[in-house]
Design an enzyme around this catalytic site. Structure first.
Site, PDB file in Angstrom:
ATOM      1  CB  CYS A   2      -0.871   0.023   1.240  1.00  0.00           C
ATOM      2  SG  CYS A   2      -1.878  -1.432   1.423  1.00  0.00           S
ATOM      3  NE  ARG A  27       5.201   1.487  -1.499  1.00  0.00           N
ATOM      4  CZ  ARG A  27       6.163   1.552  -0.585  1.00  0.00           C
ATOM      5  NH1 ARG A  27       7.247   2.230  -0.849  1.00  0.00           N
ATOM      6  NH2 ARG A  27       6.040   0.957   0.563  1.00  0.00           N
ATOM      7  CD1 TRP A  74      -0.207  -6.109  -3.137  1.00  0.00           C
ATOM      8  CD2 TRP A  74       0.066  -6.598  -0.974  1.00  0.00           C
ATOM      9  NE1 TRP A  74       0.400  -7.336  -3.056  1.00  0.00           N
ATOM     10  CE2 TRP A  74       0.580  -7.665  -1.750  1.00  0.00           C
ATOM     11  CE3 TRP A  74       0.142  -6.698   0.410  1.00  0.00           C
ATOM     12  CZ2 TRP A  74       1.142  -8.798  -1.191  1.00  0.00           C
ATOM     13  CZ3 TRP A  74       0.707  -7.831   0.962  1.00  0.00           C
ATOM     14  CH2 TRP A  74       1.192  -8.862   0.167  1.00  0.00           C
ATOM     15  CG  ASN A 100       0.234   2.389   3.666  1.00  0.00           C
ATOM     16  OD1 ASN A 100      -0.797   2.339   2.980  1.00  0.00           O
ATOM     17  ND2 ASN A 100       1.361   2.902   3.231  1.00  0.00           N
ATOM     18  N   GLY A 101      -0.844  -0.743   6.761  1.00  0.00           N
ATOM     19  CA  GLY A 101      -0.640  -1.525   7.980  1.00  0.00           C
ATOM     20  C   GLY A 101      -1.855  -2.391   8.262  1.00  0.00           C
ATOM     21  CD  GLU A 482      18.139 -12.860  -5.948  1.00  0.00           C
ATOM     22  OE1 GLU A 482      17.491 -13.303  -4.985  1.00  0.00           O
ATOM     23  OE2 GLU A 482      17.825 -11.806  -6.520  1.00  0.00           O
ATOM     24  CE  LYS A 486      15.007 -10.859  -8.634  1.00  0.00           C
ATOM     25  NZ  LYS A 486      15.566 -10.796  -7.312  1.00  0.00           N
ATOM     26  CD  GLU A 489      11.204 -11.747  -6.842  1.00  0.00           C
ATOM     27  OE1 GLU A 489      10.975 -11.197  -5.765  1.00  0.00           O
ATOM     28  OE2 GLU A 489      12.237 -11.493  -7.509  1.00  0.00           O
ATOM     29  CG  HIS A 505      20.397 -36.597  -1.380  1.00  0.00           C
ATOM     30  ND1 HIS A 505      20.679 -37.892  -1.037  1.00  0.00           N
ATOM     31  CD2 HIS A 505      21.573 -35.926  -1.296  1.00  0.00           C
ATOM     32  CE1 HIS A 505      21.962 -38.011  -0.743  1.00  0.00           C
ATOM     33  NE2 HIS A 505      22.522 -36.829  -0.898  1.00  0.00           N
ATOM     34  CE  LYS A 604      12.222  -2.361  -4.761  1.00  0.00           C
ATOM     35  NZ  LYS A 604      13.046  -3.401  -5.382  1.00  0.00           N
TER      36      LYS A 604
HETATM   37  C1  G6P Z   1       9.639  -7.983  -0.999  1.00  0.00           C
HETATM   38  C2  G6P Z   1      10.248  -7.695  -2.369  1.00  0.00           C
HETATM   39  C3  G6P Z   1      11.564  -8.444  -2.527  1.00  0.00           C
HETATM   40  C4  G6P Z   1      12.500  -8.125  -1.385  1.00  0.00           C
HETATM   41  C5  G6P Z   1      11.846  -8.393  -0.019  1.00  0.00           C
HETATM   42  C6  G6P Z   1      12.691  -7.868   1.136  1.00  0.00           C
HETATM   43  O1  G6P Z   1       9.191  -9.292  -0.953  1.00  0.00           O
HETATM   44  O2  G6P Z   1       9.358  -8.055  -3.407  1.00  0.00           O
HETATM   45  O3  G6P Z   1      12.179  -8.082  -3.757  1.00  0.00           O
HETATM   46  O4  G6P Z   1      13.665  -8.877  -1.512  1.00  0.00           O
HETATM   47  O5  G6P Z   1      10.587  -7.726   0.056  1.00  0.00           O
HETATM   48  O6  G6P Z   1      12.762  -6.477   1.020  1.00  0.00           O
HETATM   49  P1  G6P Z   1      13.830  -5.571   1.739  1.00  0.00           P
HETATM   50  O7  G6P Z   1      13.423  -4.155   1.402  1.00  0.00           O
HETATM   51  O8  G6P Z   1      13.732  -5.869   3.199  1.00  0.00           O
HETATM   52  O9  G6P Z   1      15.167  -5.911   1.171  1.00  0.00           O
END
Ligand code: G6P
Length: 609
Positions: A2, A27, A74, A100-101, A482, A486, A489, A505, A604
């Protein structure tokens, strides 16, 4: 996640709010809305879906006024819909609230309000707030002050009311950030400074338990119990231009290409090559305190967690101290074994991730010192930690983290070298050699990106896959995680990262010609072992994409595609490995027609649990 914006001033609030709201699109959100005091009425416009849809609604029913609030939502409580979008209002349409929250006790509050005759129009937790304010007398700030006493949870609020049309009230409790901006023709409110950068860079962050009243007379800041707070604004180091796409089709691609600069800026001025030392001005811990550390705990979420896993290898190698890595949402509820001899390092790009902040509070309550590795100056994490090591990646807009990740890796390398020197486990010569190699990483990253066209073709081979396996060993295993993250995502292709030695395994059962395997196999201690794993894949008709060293002659005969990495220290190589993995995911996602900058369901920065 949000986003909040608000404006009060001499200009028409509607177009300003919409402009700011668009800057929060990155975001991630699923509905949006705006509320304005128009003459003596409160006018709300809300819609499900993208901001373009809200603009269509506003085109049909425009709003005009000098004070307003807006929001991107969101969904947490209630599905994405116009009725659940913010702002929310009361029965008499006198108060509008963006939030927000999460309000934890919204159910009992709602039941009590309904029994008093209040009617609700949404499924959200937020809607209790305007009704609580409605049921209180007096000026809007007094009514708000009384209402928030009833609330349990974390929240940032923006509030306007017909009662006091010349005021905009801001409230912050707990996690979600809230920032006031000072412009010549008005005052702004936002949850993310990048939303208001074209209007002002002068900002003031609300601390937990503070409330601000924005009006023609300026900003009045106070605690919830009414004590006046006097704090000066600070200047945001980014401008609006820095936060835009700069000619690239997507923020993500721009940010991938910015990595040589981001790494250089993160290391710049900190590495003293002559002395073989690292200068970390804001670390908040003297060499003596660092030498006494007996254990390190790294906590983070998402991509930052992967950076932590790499950090463990580097810290353990250079500092000879046991390092534990934990996902912040797990760590905070374990309960963890932490004491004053444990150093907690919290890694977060945004510095606003609720779980990471929760983990930091947990550590501090047990006497551990906390160092934040963070990209946002003045973020909640930076403020709540004993010391900070800022990454200087610049604003990262693409939801999938790229340059923030590699900058975190560079920052953790600096931290490890600094700690190794302070603890006497790293000689000045070894530190100097590593720092020289680190200083050369931006050049190597630039060269690698110059050869990145090959990744378009390789990425296109992933486009139609249902599932992809990423394998790595040792310090490259977190890169397998990672790379897989990626891809899933942004392309929505299922992907898994595995330590290559574990393949036999379980995951080996998946291998056939339809499941591509991305093998991270640079030369080094574990090269031969990874190569054996590649052969196991080939023996089962698997398709192999190898990320290998530039002078590796053997790999070409074993893999279907090879992308080559320049040579550097094994400890620093993950920074370079990240780049082809990011680009593979990017190309596969673009070819599939996905929205790479704003992937579905993702945010984000996740400021709620
Ligand atoms: C969200 C984002 C990720 C990010 C994670 C942690 O899930 O989509 O891309 O890695 O938060 O965010 P931070 O700001 O704590 O690195």
């Amino acid at each position: 996640m949000c986003g909040i914006v608000g404006y009060i001033g001499t200009r028409d609030a509607g177009p300003i709010l919409m402009d700011c709201l668009k800057r929060l699109e990155y975001r991630g959100y699923d509905s949006a809305g705006v509320g304005v005091i128009q003459e003596d009425r409160l006018e709300l416009r809300r819609s499900a879906g993208k901001i373009a849809e809200l603009e269509r609604v506003l085109g049909q029913r425009p709003v005009r006024g000098r004070a307003g609030i807006a929001h991107t939502r969101w969904a947490t409580h209630g599905r994405p819909s116009a009725a659940n979008a913010h702002p929310h209002s009361d029965c008499a349409s006198s108060v509008a609230v963006v939030h927000n929250g999460i309000i934890e006790n919204h159910r009992p509050l709602r039941r009590a309000l309904e029994s008093q005759g209040h009617r609700f129009g949404s499924q959200t937790d937020t809607e209790v707030i305007p009704h609580l304010i409605e049921s209180r007398q007096g000026e809007i700030e007094t009514a708000t002050q009384e209402a928030v006493r009833e609330l349990e949870g974390d929240y940032a609020l923006g509030i306007i009311s017909r009662r006091d049309p010349g005021k905009l009230v801001a409230v912050r409790s707990g996690g979600p950030p809230l920032i006031v901006g000072f412009a010549p023709d008005g005052l702004f409110l936002t949850s993310d400074a990048s939303a208001i950068l074209p209007y002002t860079r002068e900002v003031l962050s609300l601390e937990e338990g503070e409330m601000a009243v924005l009006s023609g007379e300026g900003v009045r800041l106070a605690t919830f119990d009414g004590r006046t707070v006097d704090r000066s604004p600070t200047r945001v180091p980014w401008d609006a231009e820095t936060a835009q796409k700069g000619g690239f089709p997507h923020f993500m691609l721009k940010e991938i290409w910015e990595q040589p600069r981001a790494i250089r800026d993160t290391c710049g001025g900190r590495a003293d090559l002559e002395a073989g030392e690292v200068r970390l001005a804001d670390l908040g811990l003297e060499a003596g305190a660092l030498a006494r550390v007996r254990r390190i705990v790294l906590v983070a979420c998402g991509t930052s967690w992967h950076a932590s896993l790499v950090g463990k290898h580097v810290l353990e190698s250079l500092c000879r101290v046991p390092v534990e890595v934990d996902v912040a949402s797990e760590y905070r509820y374990r309960p963890p074994i932490v004491d004053p001899e444990t150093l907690t390092v919290a890694i977060s790009q945004s510095g606003e991730t609720a779980d990471t902040l929760g983990a930091v509070r947990e550590s501090r309550s047990r006497g551990s010192k906390v160092v934040a590795v963070c990209n946002v100056v003045g973020s909640s994490l930076a403020r709540e930690s004993d010391g900070v090591l800022y990454t200087h990646a610049g604003p990262e807009i693409g939801v999938a983290s790229t340059k923030a990740f590699t900058s975190q890796l560079a920052a953790l390398d600096l931290l490890a070298i600094h700690l190794g020197r302070a603890r006497g486990t790293l000689s000045p010569d070894s530190a100097r050699a590593l720092l020289r190699e680190l200083a050369d990483i931006p050049r190597l990253a630039g060269d690698l990106l110059g050869r990145a066209d090959a990744l378009l073709e390789i990425g296109s081979t992933l486009r139609t896959s249902a599932s992809v396996l990423y394998l790595g060993r040792g310090i490259q295993y977190p890169l397998a995680l990672e790379g897989a993250l990626k891809l899933k995502e942004i392309s929505y292709i299922h992907a898994e990262g595995y330590p290559a030695g574990e393949m036999k395994h379980g995951p080996i059962a998946l291998i056939d010609r339809t499941v591509p395997v991305v093998a991270i196999a640079p030369q080094g201690r574990l090269y031969e072992k990874t190569l054996s794993n590649v052969e196991e894949v080939k023996a089962r008709d698997g398709r192999v994409i190898a990320i290998a060293s530039e002078d590796d002659r053997e790999i070409a005969g074993k893999a279907d595609h090879v992308f080559r990495l320049p040579r550097t220290s094994e400890l620093l190589l993950p920074i370079l490995t990240a780049l082809p993995l990011q680009l593979l995911a990017y190309h596969a996602a673009v070819l599939r027609g996905c929205d790479v900058d704003q992937p579905r369901n993702l945010a984000k920065s996740v400021t709620v649990e």
